[in-house]
Write a protein that holds these residues in place. Structure first.
Motif, short mmCIF file in Angstrom:
data_model
loop_
_atom_site.label_atom_id
_atom_site.label_comp_id
_atom_site.label_asym_id
_atom_site.label_seq_id
_atom_site.Cartn_x
_atom_site.Cartn_y
_atom_site.Cartn_z
N ASN A 171 0.87 -1.30 0.02
CA ASN A 171 0.01 -0.12 -0.04
C ASN A 171 0.99 1.37 -0.08
OD1 ASN A 171 -2.43 2.01 0.67
ND2 ASN A 171 -1.68 1.86 2.68
N THR A 172 0.61 2.47 -0.95
CA THR A 172 1.41 3.49 -0.92
C THR A 172 0.95 4.07 0.38
OG1 THR A 172 1.94 3.14 -3.31
CG2 THR A 172 2.21 5.34 -2.09
N THR A 173 1.31 4.29 1.24
CA THR A 173 0.79 5.27 2.25
C THR A 173 1.38 6.62 2.49
OG1 THR A 173 0.28 5.05 4.71
CG2 THR A 173 2.05 4.20 4.21
N SER A 174 1.45 7.27 3.72
CA SER A 174 1.92 8.56 3.59
C SER A 174 2.27 8.65 5.17
CB SER A 174 0.88 9.69 3.23
OG SER A 174 1.41 10.71 3.70
N ASN B 52 3.07 -1.30 4.15
CA ASN B 52 2.75 0.02 3.92
C ASN B 52 3.94 0.71 3.88
OD1 ASN B 52 -0.29 0.25 4.49
ND2 ASN B 52 0.15 -0.93 6.30
N TYR B 53 4.26 1.38 2.67
CA TYR B 53 5.34 2.10 2.31
C TYR B 53 4.81 3.54 2.08
CZ TYR B 53 9.49 3.99 -0.20
OH TYR B 53 10.40 4.59 -0.31
N SER B 54 5.75 4.30 2.70
CA SER B 54 5.44 5.81 2.87
C SER B 54 6.73 6.42 2.02
CB SER B 54 5.48 6.23 3.99
OG SER B 54 5.58 7.72 4.25
N LYS C 80 12.76 3.19 -6.28
CA LYS C 80 13.93 2.02 -5.90
C LYS C 80 13.83 2.10 -4.16
CE LYS C 80 17.74 3.02 -8.70
NZ LYS C 80 17.96 1.80 -9.43
N LYS C 81 13.90 2.64 -3.70
CA LYS C 81 13.85 2.05 -2.04
C LYS C 81 12.51 1.52 -1.78
CE LYS C 81 14.85 2.94 2.33
NZ LYS C 81 15.42 4.13 3.12
N TYR D 54 10.36 6.27 3.41
CA TYR D 54 11.53 6.58 2.87
C TYR D 54 12.71 6.79 3.54
CZ TYR D 54 14.90 8.52 -0.36
OH TYR D 54 16.17 9.01 -1.15
N PHE D 55 12.56 7.51 4.46
CA PHE D 55 13.39 8.20 5.32
C PHE D 55 13.97 7.24 6.63
CE2 PHE D 55 11.72 11.83 3.38
CZ PHE D 55 12.71 12.63 2.70
N ASP D 56 13.42 6.03 6.82
CA ASP D 56 13.76 5.04 7.73
C ASP D 56 15.17 4.64 7.67
OD1 ASP D 56 11.43 5.38 9.12
OD2 ASP D 56 10.22 3.61 8.44
N ASP D 57 15.88 4.06 8.56
CA ASP D 57 17.13 3.31 8.37
C ASP D 57 16.63 2.05 7.94
OD1 ASP D 57 18.33 5.49 9.42
OD2 ASP D 57 18.28 4.78 11.50
N GLU D 58 17.82 1.48 7.11
CA GLU D 58 17.46 0.04 6.52
C GLU D 58 18.03 -0.96 7.45
OE1 GLU D 58 19.10 -0.11 2.46
OE2 GLU D 58 18.54 2.02 2.48
#
Ligand SMILES: NC(=O)c1ccc[n+]([C@@H]2O[C@H](COP(=O)([O-])OP(=O)(O)OC[C@H]3O[C@@H](n4cnc5c(N)ncnc54)[C@H](OP(=O)(O)O)[C@@H]3O)[C@@H](O)[C@H]2O)c1
Length: 267
Positions: A159-162, A200-202, A244-245, A263-267
């Motif tokens: 899910n493209t979240t935010s 859930n990817y923001s 890409k992320k 996106y800004f979370d550490d991997e």
């Protein structure tokens, strides 16, 4: 981010649906994921604008990947139309032909930015907003789960979240409440369906037409300023960068199913 044991393998024949694939983040996700798909893979791209979908499809096509696309209004489409569009997208192949099947629920709209939160009362408009951004997303997902019910352990749902799903943003009550409801549905699903991978990817603030709309239409001055500054300082992410992320997060599979990963979370 909790880690998980099962990895996601796209190197075999893979089926992949992307909604909102005609432009912006959806197109970038489709292009990025297509690079990872093994031989005999199949993609189904959905949105309304057919010529833009055709362009997205041409960017995804390869020796490994066949792409089909259908113009569909996901706000007005019936449950049967959504079921049929996935079946047609399978192009006669069986669900068991694919080692992994994915769906990216990326479709989305920003909502009415010209009304103050304390003045929201147009129920019809709210229903239309929730219809596209929550109810029909759930329904499309249900059709996907019905069709792939015999291979649930091979399913990946993104899910493209935010950030707006978890943090209030003044001037965006439609968007924040819709994103929160939508993300929670996917979290509950993950809770119930332990064999299905749900993310859930923001994507962060991304340079797309949605941001242009915020800058043009927001009556909330802080909101307008935040995004105008992002744009003027060139701080908005390119769709390809966040796509890409997203695929990197998915393939490394360190998240717990249902997690919100930014996106800004550490991997
Ligand atoms: N941009 C950002 O900063 C940002 C940040 C966080 C999350 N997001 C999320 O990312 C997703 C993509 O947004 P974006 O920024 O790439 O926006 P966008 O460029 O406006 O893309 C929206 C996509 O949804 C499709 N769509 C809209 N209404 C539709 C309908 N009724 N039926 C079928 N398809 C429809 C559009 O295609 P057609 O017009 O061809 O139908 C388009 O492909 C959204 O879920 C958004 O909430 C964006």
């Amino acid at each position: 981010m909790a880690s998980s044991s099962s990895t996601i393998d796209l190197s075999g024949p893979t089926f992949c649906v992307v909604s909102g694939a005609s432009q912006g983040i959806g197109r970038a996700i489709a292009v990025e994921v297509s690079k990872h798909l093994g031989p005999n893979s199949l993609m189904l791209l959905l949105a309304r604008k057919k010529s833009d979908l055709a362009q997205s499809a041409s960017l995804c096509e390869s020796d490994n990947v066949k792409v089909v696309y259908t113009s569909i209004d996901l706000c007005s489409a019936s449950e049967k139309e959504m079921y049929d569009v996935i079946i047609q997208g399978l192009s006669g192949r069986k669900v068991t032909d694919f080692t992994t099947s994915l769906i990216f629920h990326n479709v989305g709209s920003i909502g009415n930015l010209s009304i103050e939160t304390a003045r929201m009362e147009n129920i019809e408009e709210m229903q239309e907003y929730f219809k596209l951004n929550v109810f029909k997303v759930i329904s499309l997902n249900t059709q996907f789960l019905k069709i792939f019910k015999d291979v649930e352990d091979r399913l990946v749902i993104v899910n493209t979240t935010s950030l707006c799903a978890i943090k209030p943003m003044g001037g965006m009550a439609y968007y924040c409440s819709g994103k929160a409801a939508r993300a929670m549905y996917f979290r509950v699903l993950a809770e119930e369906k332990k064999h299905v991978t749900v993310l859930n990817y923001s994507p962060g603030p991304v340079e797309t037409s949605m941001i242009e709309q915020v800058i043009e239409e927001a009556v909330n001055l802080n909101l307008k300023e935040v995004f105008t500054t992002f744009r003027n300082q060139a701080s908005l992410l390119k769709p390809e960068v966040t796509a890409k992320k997203c695929i990197k997060v998915l393939l490394s599979r360190k998240f717990k199913s249902g997690d919100h990963v930014d996106y800004f979370d550490d991997e």
